[in-house]
Scaffold this active site. Structure first.
Site, PDB file in Angstrom:
ATOM      1  NE  ARG A 262      -2.826   8.382  -1.941  1.00 50.23           N
ATOM      2  CZ  ARG A 262      -2.937   7.222  -1.558  1.00 50.23           C
ATOM      3  NH1 ARG A 262      -2.075   6.364  -1.415  1.00 50.23           N
ATOM      4  NH2 ARG A 262      -3.957   7.099  -0.921  1.00 50.23           N
ATOM      5  NE  ARG A 277       5.931   4.591  -4.887  1.00 50.27           N
ATOM      6  CZ  ARG A 277       5.432   4.117  -3.824  1.00 50.27           C
ATOM      7  NH1 ARG A 277       4.719   4.800  -3.227  1.00 50.27           N
ATOM      8  NH2 ARG A 277       5.887   3.106  -3.561  1.00 50.27           N
ATOM      9  CD  GLU A 349      -0.653  -0.830  -0.524  1.00 45.53           C
ATOM     10  OE1 GLU A 349      -1.748  -0.203  -0.438  1.00 45.53           O
ATOM     11  OE2 GLU A 349       0.318  -0.352  -0.148  1.00 45.53           O
ATOM     12  CB  SER A 352      -4.244  -0.163   2.304  1.00 50.05           C
ATOM     13  OG  SER A 352      -3.807  -0.499   3.669  1.00 50.05           O
ATOM     14  NE  ARG A 391       0.196   0.973  -6.749  1.00 49.28           N
ATOM     15  CZ  ARG A 391       0.919   1.048  -5.884  1.00 49.28           C
ATOM     16  NH1 ARG A 391       1.027  -0.088  -4.869  1.00 49.28           N
ATOM     17  NH2 ARG A 391       1.952   1.744  -5.474  1.00 49.28           N
TER      18      ARG A 391
END
Length: 430
Positions: A262, A277, A349, A352, A391
């Site tokens: 990403r 991130r 988070e 999801s 994560r």
């Protein structure tokens, strides 16, 4: 993508759904495009019928020696041919404009999704585990003594720039163990079928899974025209594109562990420290293709699959339902799972899970054949992280940190580490 027929038949409900997303009414402009398209199609069909009828009469007029009628009919055939071409061009133009407009419009939220403008309006629905009470001030993952030898941001920056990391030694092994543990649970206990998919895909796969055109800036495009996948949701979901599945084959439950990429466009300055991130990361992704009647139950099941991984790793978490203003573009309903990170003193988070209804299925024409007969209908698709491996590594390291700089590792990982139970303060497994 939305069904223009449903918009045409119930424009008020469509605009009401957009309003819950904080968007202005769009039904009138969409219906106008659709009316232009349909009028052009109807006109072209009528002109074709006129041309065919005149063509049949041309020969009779010629044979009867009626030169004036012959010329009139021949001119009419030529005029109708031009009219057909013009109307077909109008139809194609209106159809392309309508499709382009529909591709940019987000999914509508389910009726029971909480209304809200931002993450502040999300609703917590579950909480598991109690964060440890530490006798020392917890620190973030990259500052833990035992982690530092195995988490190298400087070398990664030399290789690739910011938002990359080189993992080595014990930390790399723990990361690998986590991915293997997740796959084993999902395949052996949760009934998902493991896949290994490409990480390079074509435009159609990104478009069909609602990543294009809206989120092109969030992904990486190669010079050869391939996209690096942002998640294997793209490959797993698009694997049924154009298919007509037997109802008995549903649900189709899949899982894959892949690299993900990403660009993090628009996230400048956010979570720049550590590996929270990254431009490149690994994720174990779950995808389900279901009968429309079962998609909500499948979402709850998928959420429990993700929660079960955290529980097995003894990581406190909470589950929230995203409000209308915080949901992703393609989602009808989303359950976010946030893991406790003591170094940040907050939940972040880690998964999801979303149902898109038939939103993606319409874009990629994925359908099923009802067992009772009748026309094929669109499937429903769901996706969820099970989990984000990096994560999860952060959570394991921060929750297991000890005052001496070592890390106590979850029991569930011990078999994957050949019986090792601790990341020592020197960076070795012991």
């Amino acid at each position: 993508m939305h069904d223009i027929r449903q918009i045409r038949e119930n424009p008020e409900a469509f605009d009401a759904g957009l309003a819950r997303r904080g968007l202005k009414p769009m039904s009138a402009s969409l219906v106008a495009l659709d009316e232009t398209r349909r009028a052009a199609i109807t006109g072209a069909e009528a002109a074709l019928a006129d041309r065919n009828a005149a063509s049949k009469q041309v020969g009779a007029a010629k044979a009867g020696g009626n030169e004036a009628e012959f010329e009139r009919l021949r001119a009419l055939v030529a005029a109708k041919k031009e009219e057909i071409a013009r109307l077909e061009d109008e139809s194609r133009t209106a159809d392309a404009a309508l499709r382009a407009a529909l591709l940019e419009i987000p999914n509508l939220p389910d009726a029971d999704v909480p209304d809200g403008a931002s993450e502040d309006d999300n609703v917590e629905v579950n909480r598991w585990g109690t964060p440890r009470t530490l006798e020392f001030a917890p620190i973030e993952h990259y500052d833990i003594a035992g982690v530092k030898p195995g988490m190298d941001f400087e070398t990664a920056a030399k290789l690739s720039g910011a938002r990359f990391v080189v993992l080595r030694g014990a930390v790399a092994r723990i990361h690998r163990a986590l991915a293997q543990f997740m796959l084993d649970i999902h395949t052996e206990e949760n009934g998902l079928v493991e896949h290994m998919t490409p990480v390079l895909v074509r435009d159609d796969a990104m478009l069909g899974t609602d990543k294009l055109p809206k989120f092109g800036d969030d992904s990486f495009l190669t010079r050869e025209g391939f996209w690096l996948i942002p998640t294997s949701e793209v490959t797993l979901t698009y694997s049924v594109a154009g298919d007509v599945l037997e109802e008995a084959a549903l649900p189709r439950r899949m899982v894959a562990h892949t690299l993900c990429f990403r660009s993090e466009a628009g996230s400048a300055g956010r979570d720049t420290a550590g590996m929270l991130r990254q431009h490149q990361f690994e994720k174990v992704e779950m995808v389900s293709v279901t009968h429309p009647d079962h998609s909500r139950a499948e979402l709850d099941r998928m959420t429990k699959c993700a929660e079960g991984i955290l529980e097995a790793l003894e990581l406190p978490y909470r589950t929230i339902v995203l409000c209308t203003g915080d949901m992703g573009f393609g989602a009808r309903r989303t359950h976010d799972i946030e893991v406790w990170l003591p170094g940040q003193d907050t939940y972040r988070e880690i998964s999801s899970c979303s149902t898109t209804g038939d939103f993606q299925a319409r874009r990629m024409n994925a359908r099923f054949k009802p067992a009772a007969g009748g026309k094929p209908a669109f499937v429903h698709t769901l996706n969820g992280s099970g989990l984000a491996v990096g994560r999860c590594l952060i959570a394991v390291l921060e929750n297991g940190q000890q005052a001496d700089g070592s890390v106590s590792l979850p029991k569930a990982l011990h078999p994957y580490l050949r019986g090792k139970t601790t990341l020592g303060a020197d960076g070795t497994l012991i």
